[in-house]
Design a protein around this motif. Sequence first.
Motif, short mmCIF file in Angstrom:
data_model
loop_
_atom_site.label_atom_id
_atom_site.label_comp_id
_atom_site.label_asym_id
_atom_site.label_seq_id
_atom_site.Cartn_x
_atom_site.Cartn_y
_atom_site.Cartn_z
N GLU A 74 28.67 -71.57 -19.35
CA GLU A 74 28.83 -70.19 -18.86
C GLU A 74 28.46 -70.08 -17.38
O GLU A 74 29.09 -69.33 -16.62
CB GLU A 74 27.98 -69.21 -19.69
N GLU A 126 31.70 -62.65 -27.14
CA GLU A 126 32.09 -64.05 -27.29
C GLU A 126 33.26 -64.18 -28.27
O GLU A 126 34.11 -65.05 -28.12
CB GLU A 126 30.90 -64.89 -27.79
N GLU A 161 35.37 -71.85 -23.85
CA GLU A 161 35.04 -70.72 -24.73
C GLU A 161 35.27 -71.11 -26.19
O GLU A 161 34.55 -70.66 -27.08
CB GLU A 161 35.87 -69.49 -24.37
N HIS A 164 32.33 -73.52 -27.35
CA HIS A 164 31.00 -72.94 -27.61
C HIS A 164 31.07 -71.61 -28.37
O HIS A 164 30.08 -70.87 -28.42
CB HIS A 164 30.18 -72.82 -26.31
#
Length: 272
Positions: A74, A126, A161, A164
């Motif tokens: 990130e 997320e 993305e 994770h």
Amino acid sequence: MEPVPVPVRRMHFDLEAAPRYWHSQSPFLTHYFTAMSLLFPPGERFFIDSVRNFEDDIEDPLLLAQIRGFVGQEAQHSHHHRVYDRLMTRSGLPVTRYEGWIEALLQLFRRWGPRKAQLALTITLEHFTAVFANLLLSQPRFSEGMDPHVRPLWLWHAVEETEHKAVAYDVYQQVSGSYWLRVLMMVRVMIGFPFGIALFHLLLLAGDGQLANLRDMGRGLRFVWGRGGFVRSAWPELKAFYRRDFHPWQKDDRELIATWIAENGGRAAAAP
Ligand SMILES: [Fe+2]
Ligand SMILES: [Fe+2]
């Protein structure tokens, strides 16, 4: 299912070489993605902090290693999106000022929101990024109009993305697990997130003098809201979050990661 590695990669992008309207030569589409990009630096900082708040409560060494990967990934995303946002600001749009608005809003929530609610906000966002990432990687029509200097940034971000996507969720399950808190947060995000994107998108279009460009707007609206467009394609996966037994890896899209790694060779090498 085998745990998915979450490696931190050092990437290089030549964003300065991109044309002003780098998505399909369309101001509407370019600014749609810019509206998303400006959310990332403050948003991802918030995600990192909300997960780190609970690091001491986690004992599973595998999850701790994944948290480290999550934080590193990130931080790298924020770095590159900040570079992009600065470039847009240099070209006359107040993108960094809008970043500051989001930062101020999240700062309020950091100060006044319960830590578990902060983590719940992170897992809903997320989920949004994981669903959009899946679309970008699996449906070439959403990214093939991007200029080749910018497209790698979005595809790399989408891959990580995906890698994770369950980390914050797994932390949440261990430290709270409240179904209703995450559902409540998702309802709010499903209203607030599209509103935020639309607001910044409109501001950027207005600031660029593009609001009267109706032809471009019609084409862009079809891309985003039309049949087979970005939003309608995302909807079935977005609402999966409301299932009681939801887990991000119920959507097994590891082959998208493998394909990207195979195609990007050395660029995909993880930092030591
Ligand atoms: Fe990210
Ligand atoms: Fe993320």
